[in-house]
Design an enzyme around this catalytic site. Sequence first.
Site, short mmCIF file in Angstrom:
data_model
loop_
_atom_site.label_atom_id
_atom_site.label_comp_id
_atom_site.label_asym_id
_atom_site.label_seq_id
_atom_site.Cartn_x
_atom_site.Cartn_y
_atom_site.Cartn_z
N LYS A 122 0.82 -1.21 0.00
CA LYS A 122 0.00 0.00 0.00
C LYS A 122 0.86 1.27 0.00
CE LYS A 122 -4.28 -2.02 1.38
NZ LYS A 122 -3.82 -3.43 1.50
C1 LIG Z 1 -4.36 -4.52 0.77
C2 LIG Z 1 -3.54 -5.75 0.63
C3 LIG Z 1 -3.85 -6.76 -0.31
C4 LIG Z 1 -5.09 -6.71 -1.19
O1 LIG Z 1 -5.02 -5.71 -2.16
P1 LIG Z 1 -6.37 -5.15 -2.85
O2 LIG Z 1 -5.95 -4.01 -3.66
O3 LIG Z 1 -7.27 -4.76 -1.71
O4 LIG Z 1 -6.94 -6.27 -3.64
C5 LIG Z 1 -3.02 -7.86 -0.41
N1 LIG Z 1 -1.94 -7.99 0.39
C6 LIG Z 1 -1.61 -7.05 1.31
C7 LIG Z 1 -0.43 -7.26 2.18
C8 LIG Z 1 -2.38 -5.90 1.46
O5 LIG Z 1 -2.05 -4.99 2.38
#
Ligand SMILES: *Cc1c(COP(=O)(O)O)cnc(C)c1O
Length: 546
Positions: A122
């Site tokens: 993120k």
């Molecule tokens: C948010 C997240 C995801 C999922 O991603 P999306 O964009 O919500 O599909 C997968 N792995 C981690 C570690 C995340 O923080």
Amino acid sequence: MASHTPSQRYLSTRGGSYGLSFEEVVLKGLAPDNGLFIPQVIPTLPLNWQKDWLNLSFEELAFQIFSLYISPAEIPSAALKDIIHKSYATFRVPSVTPTVTLDSDRKIHLLELFHGPTFAFKDVALQFLGNLFEYFLVRRNEGKTGKDREHLTVVGATSGDTGSAAIYGLRGKKDVSVFIMYPTGKVSPVQEAQMTTVTDENVHCLSVDGTFDDCQDFVKALFADPLTNTTMKLAAVNSINWARILAQITYYFASYFSLIRSGILNPSTSDIRFVVPTGNFGDVLAGYFAKRMGLPMSKLIIATNENDILHRFWKTGAYEKSAVHGAAAEGGLVEDGVEAHTEGVKETLSPAMDILVSSNFERLLWFIAYDVYGSDTMAVEDKTQAAGLKVKEWQASLNTKGGFSVEKRVLDAAKADFASERVSDAETAATIRDVYRWPSTPGSKGYILDPHSAISVTAALRSAKETPGVDNVALSTAHPAKFSHAVEMALEKEEGFQFKDVLPLEFVGLEDLPKRLTHVQKSSGLDGIRKIIVDKVEKELNRTNV
Ligand SMILES: *Cc1c(COP(=O)(O)O)cnc(C)c1O
């Protein structure tokens, strides 16, 4: 050179707004009709992109791609370059998102997205979003003083995983305050420390004596509260913000070029798939944009955990909150939809993917509806309207009946670009163990996957078995140290494994650093939480305006 779309405009998936600028879309987050913002046109790549972009750095690549979505009249090139530089200079490796090969025989590669400040993917989006907020506010505030200045107050709730990425994205930003609420004692000590040891004055961690849902209720109440909205400009940094999707397009291109430069991928003969561990559909949606822009790939593979609404959709054409759980609140408004609705969600080893519905899926539905329900003889505006109506109808059914089913031609269109795989907790742990045991360079230890990345690798291995010869790039979304519970569980019996060997230096001693947080009683209610926030923002403003 990037062929600029002269003025890229944005519209809502539910048809209520159109013709919006990038700035409006980023600051609003969600459309007034509750739809999500999408670009009016998906830009195509410039003529010689494959040759011209091959050796670009991550930042240069980001600039070329973002320039196709943001008109230079809105953000001049030099400023955009500066925003991009600030956003990715915080990453620990020069390539920002490196691609490594896990198994050359089976052609399994890993796109490592966890080299940012909080060790999870993120960061790629939130570092960029934080700098965008600051850029827009500083520009709006030019020449203004005191009470005339616009100030943005970001509020969010977290169950632990993503609060820190938001905090690191917004720390120290001018004209922005951030308030993150989390349930006291219910986030891990490392997660809490990652948030509360950020001591910038504009960062406020609120430890609430309740559950995650109580935090969530506070946030919802604030957004719905007229008094709050007349005194403050509230904003959210949830994963439905368009800027987050945009930021994530870059690494699909970066990975593709990296595999070509290392001689693994032959652009004229090889085939490639991206395998994405999916919760809220933001990450894989960025891959869809890359594909629609013209990045060659045969499929995007959606890998879900046991919260498998997307996998069930791709199998049956029915998008349904699972029947046993009944209808839960639709999430997405507040922080990450991933954390926006815990009721009815199964707790798994990969908590960042524990969702009931995927908020960004609506964006894909719009593009499919546009193609399926708009005929070639229709004007663009009519097609746009038809797509918005269809999306509205599906969402209404999701809200009132807990789901909807699509026609076969809609499902077929979804299958043209995507496939799906569901991975259980047991399989996740087994993959962490298997990959750790794989012989890597002699003498070195095996690769340690975090549970989310283990889900994409499990799906990539299935895909490699079914269709050998294709290069599979599994997206790796977190550093294993962030999810120690699952990793320790999977590897505790392995000879020579010690968790502390996984721990990055940044995590060592983190829990002993000075902390800054405020305890909040759940019983203080909306009036109590509003007062805390108003007081803190006022104090901040008095300090910066002297
Ligand atoms: C948010 C997240 C995801 C999922 O991603 P999306 O964009 O919500 O599909 C997968 N792995 C981690 C570690 C995340 O923080």
